[in-house]
Design an enzyme around this catalytic site. Sequence first.
Site, PDB file in Angstrom:
ATOM      1  N   HIS A 149      -0.152  -5.252  -3.397  1.00  0.00           N
ATOM      2  CA  HIS A 149       0.939  -5.041  -2.439  1.00  0.00           C
ATOM      3  C   HIS A 149       1.933  -6.195  -2.463  1.00  0.00           C
ATOM      4  O   HIS A 149       3.125  -5.984  -2.259  1.00  0.00           O
ATOM      5  CB  HIS A 149       0.384  -4.814  -1.033  1.00  0.00           C
ATOM      6  CG  HIS A 149      -0.152  -3.439  -0.846  1.00  0.00           C
ATOM      7  ND1 HIS A 149       0.317  -2.579   0.117  1.00  0.00           N
ATOM      8  CD2 HIS A 149      -1.120  -2.754  -1.512  1.00  0.00           C
ATOM      9  CE1 HIS A 149      -0.335  -1.429   0.044  1.00  0.00           C
ATOM     10  NE2 HIS A 149      -1.219  -1.521  -0.937  1.00  0.00           N
ATOM     11  N   GLY A 180       8.192 -10.223  -5.981  1.00  0.00           N
ATOM     12  CA  GLY A 180       6.945  -9.938  -6.687  1.00  0.00           C
ATOM     13  C   GLY A 180       5.782 -10.720  -6.122  1.00  0.00           C
ATOM     14  O   GLY A 180       5.650 -10.854  -4.908  1.00  0.00           O
ATOM     15  N   ASP A 215       4.809 -13.402  -4.990  1.00  0.00           N
ATOM     16  CA  ASP A 215       5.281 -14.682  -4.454  1.00  0.00           C
ATOM     17  C   ASP A 215       4.665 -15.051  -3.110  1.00  0.00           C
ATOM     18  O   ASP A 215       5.014 -16.061  -2.519  1.00  0.00           O
ATOM     19  CB  ASP A 215       6.803 -14.673  -4.332  1.00  0.00           C
ATOM     20  CG  ASP A 215       7.318 -13.614  -3.364  1.00  0.00           C
ATOM     21  OD1 ASP A 215       6.502 -12.855  -2.797  1.00  0.00           O
ATOM     22  OD2 ASP A 215       8.548 -13.547  -3.183  1.00  0.00           O
ATOM     23  N   SER A 272     -11.559   2.037  -7.655  1.00  0.00           N
ATOM     24  CA  SER A 272     -13.003   2.162  -7.780  1.00  0.00           C
ATOM     25  C   SER A 272     -13.731   1.325  -6.732  1.00  0.00           C
ATOM     26  O   SER A 272     -14.838   1.660  -6.326  1.00  0.00           O
ATOM     27  CB  SER A 272     -13.432   1.728  -9.187  1.00  0.00           C
ATOM     28  OG  SER A 272     -14.825   1.681  -9.281  1.00  0.00           O
ATOM     29  N   VAL A 307      -5.658   6.017   5.840  1.00  0.00           N
ATOM     30  CA  VAL A 307      -4.971   7.185   5.294  1.00  0.00           C
ATOM     31  C   VAL A 307      -5.239   8.416   6.151  1.00  0.00           C
ATOM     32  O   VAL A 307      -4.336   9.156   6.499  1.00  0.00           O
ATOM     33  CB  VAL A 307      -5.385   7.444   3.829  1.00  0.00           C
ATOM     34  CG1 VAL A 307      -4.765   8.725   3.307  1.00  0.00           C
ATOM     35  CG2 VAL A 307      -4.987   6.265   2.959  1.00  0.00           C
TER      36      VAL A 307
END
Length: 171
Positions: free
Chosen positions: A17, A30, A32, A140, A147
């Site tokens: 993320h 990115g 950072d 995995s 969600v």
Amino acid sequence: GAECGEEVHESLRLTFHDAIGFSPTLGGGGADGSVITFDTIETAFPANAGIDEIVSAQKPFVAKHNISAGDFIQFAGAVGVSNCPGGVRIPFFLGRPDAVAASPDHLVAEPFDSVDTILARMGDAGFSAVEVVWLLASHSIAAADLVDPSIPGTPFDSTPGIFDSQFFFET
């Protein structure tokens, strides 16, 4: 001993993320550490739901040990995955500068986005379709915490503590 539990799952999610918060057209730095540095902004993004827990766990360590947030996020993810049975050893490179701004919202694909939308977003960040499939392998050792509220914390496959390919067979 080595564990492949919830903190590893959350740390690996955080590495992605934070890193995917980059777009040549929309901005973002990115990998950072902006998700820690600007946590009040980025943890409020819908795609980052639930990430506040691992940010809260890692932020004090970053502050105490004079390491950039971007470096610590990537280090924690790399070490965590190596603790998982079947996990790979991810190379870690030190030296990320501190984030100067929050990542823009909408750079993390959502679980209900279409395949075309996900591939377009990932393509914007420089990933091919094959590389997106490779990245999906990280699920995995993941779980769907927020969600579907009726099934919180449900793993994506039957082996959530093992870094394997079972995710592809069961989803």
